[in-house]
Design a protein around this motif. Structure first.
Motif, PDB file in Angstrom:
ATOM      1  N   PRO A 118       0.833  -1.212   0.000  1.00 26.81           N
ATOM      2  CA  PRO A 118       0.000   0.000   0.000  1.00 26.81           C
ATOM      3  C   PRO A 118       0.861   1.254   0.000  1.00 26.81           C
ATOM      4  CG  PRO A 118      -0.618  -1.523   1.765  1.00 26.81           C
ATOM      5  CD  PRO A 118       0.709  -1.961   1.264  1.00 26.81           C
ATOM      6  N   TYR A 158      -6.266   2.388   6.259  1.00 21.72           N
ATOM      7  CA  TYR A 158      -5.247   1.377   5.948  1.00 21.72           C
ATOM      8  C   TYR A 158      -5.876   0.005   5.696  1.00 21.72           C
ATOM      9  CZ  TYR A 158      -1.720  -2.143   7.266  1.00 21.72           C
ATOM     10  OH  TYR A 158      -0.910  -3.254   7.324  1.00 21.72           O
ATOM     11  N   ASN A 200      -3.343   3.812  -2.445  1.00 20.04           N
ATOM     12  CA  ASN A 200      -4.486   3.782  -1.534  1.00 20.04           C
ATOM     13  C   ASN A 200      -5.118   5.172  -1.389  1.00 20.04           C
ATOM     14  OD1 ASN A 200      -6.351   2.747   0.257  1.00 20.04           O
ATOM     15  ND2 ASN A 200      -4.963   2.735   2.006  1.00 20.04           N
ATOM     16  N   LYS A 253      -7.069   2.455  -5.436  1.00 19.90           N
ATOM     17  CA  LYS A 253      -8.320   2.688  -4.730  1.00 19.90           C
ATOM     18  C   LYS A 253      -8.530   4.199  -4.753  1.00 19.90           C
ATOM     19  CE  LYS A 253     -10.763   1.323  -0.530  1.00 19.90           C
ATOM     20  NZ  LYS A 253     -11.446   2.581  -0.256  1.00 19.90           N
ATOM     21  N   ASN A 290      -9.167   7.203  -0.155  1.00 20.65           N
ATOM     22  CA  ASN A 290      -8.550   6.614   1.021  1.00 20.65           C
ATOM     23  C   ASN A 290      -9.576   6.526   2.150  1.00 20.65           C
ATOM     24  OD1 ASN A 290      -7.073   6.880   3.784  1.00 20.65           O
ATOM     25  ND2 ASN A 290      -5.491   6.196   2.371  1.00 20.65           N
ATOM     26  N   GLY A 310      -7.767  -0.388   2.413  1.00 20.69           N
ATOM     27  CA  GLY A 310      -6.915  -0.587   1.252  1.00 20.69           C
ATOM     28  C   GLY A 310      -6.493  -2.034   1.087  1.00 20.69           C
TER      29      GLY A 310
END
Length: 251
Positions: free
Chosen positions: A10, A74, A40, A68, A71, A77
């Motif tokens: 990521p 975390y 991400n 993606k 955002n 993603g």
């Protein structure tokens, strides 16, 4: 895909790190791993740099890019990458690590060597951080978190945010929809798997200084809020599962 291992990296606002990541991957003897650089939801030039690399077409066939658009955390993603990569391929192992330079990609190869000795379809292999280069305050927060995890009986969950992480696709499919979208993603995986009774293998890693990108908990205030949320999650998990035994690989 012929390879059995997919590794996602990521990247969030790490435009100046993309070229270094590519060079690091190319320097490894990792033709048996498919590497996916995940943008991400970056708001810098990360996507532009990735697009430029895609136009120029890398010679390496095992380096790919996914994005993606927004955002959403975390964990979001990682989940997005898993669902979009694995659903269209036949990978047996799903890995991820940081793209900011803190975790050498060679650690993925160490994890893949451990994968070769696994004898069943459910397993998780994860780095265990021995040192960190981002300051005394971060070290103290980590120490307190690890101490609480140890006291609560979650010894295998110590240093939950260490990377890399490698998990069997069969096991990930069992828990993917139950995992949080934010920074509690890694601790949630460990707690689920511990309660499932699945073996977790840890190996020692050293975290380096971040070269590029943005951490979600850079300021002291952010670290405090993050730590409080993590501890709340861990204590709620412990209390809930003291009175419930409904986690099963068959569900």
């Amino acid at each position: 895909m012929e390879n059995n291992i997919a590794c996602v990296i990521p990247c969030f606002n790490e435009a100046n790190r993309i070229d270094s990541l590519i060079k690091e991957i190319l320097s490894l003897n990792s033709s048996d791993i498919d590497w996916y650089l995940l943008d991400n939801g970056s708001i810098d030039d990360t996507q532009d740099r990735i697009c430029q690399l895609s136009i120029n077409k890398l010679e390496a066939k095992n380096i790919m890019f996914i994005r993606k658009n927004i955002n959403e955390g975390y964990g979001s993603g990682i989940k997005y990458a898993f669902k979009n990569i694995v659903i269209n391929n036949s990978y047996k192992v799903f890995c991820w690590t940081h793209g900011d330079g803190q975790t050498p990609l060679n650690d993925i190869l160490l994890a893949s060597n451990l994968l070769k000795i696994q004898t069943n379809g459910f397993y998780l292999i994860k780095g265990k951080r021995l040192s960190r280069k981002d300051g005394t305050i971060s070290y103290l927060f980590t120490f307190v978190l690890n101490l609480i995890l140890f006291i609560l009986g979650y010894r295998q969950a110590i240093s939950p945010n260490s990377q890399p992480t490698s998990i069997s696709v069969d096991l990930m499919n069992k828990i993917i929809n139950k995992l949080p979208e934010d920074g509690k993603f890694d601790i949630a995986i460990l707690l689920y798997i511990i309660d499932l009774g699945v073996k977790i293998s840890r190996f020692n890693v050293h975290f380096l200084e971040r070269e590029q990108g943005e951490g979600a908990n850079e300021s002291i205030d952010a670290k405090i809020i993050y730590s409080i949320n993590m501890l709340k999650y861990i204590f709620k998990w412990k209390i809930r599962h003291l009175f419930s035994n409904n986690i099963s690989l068959t569900k």
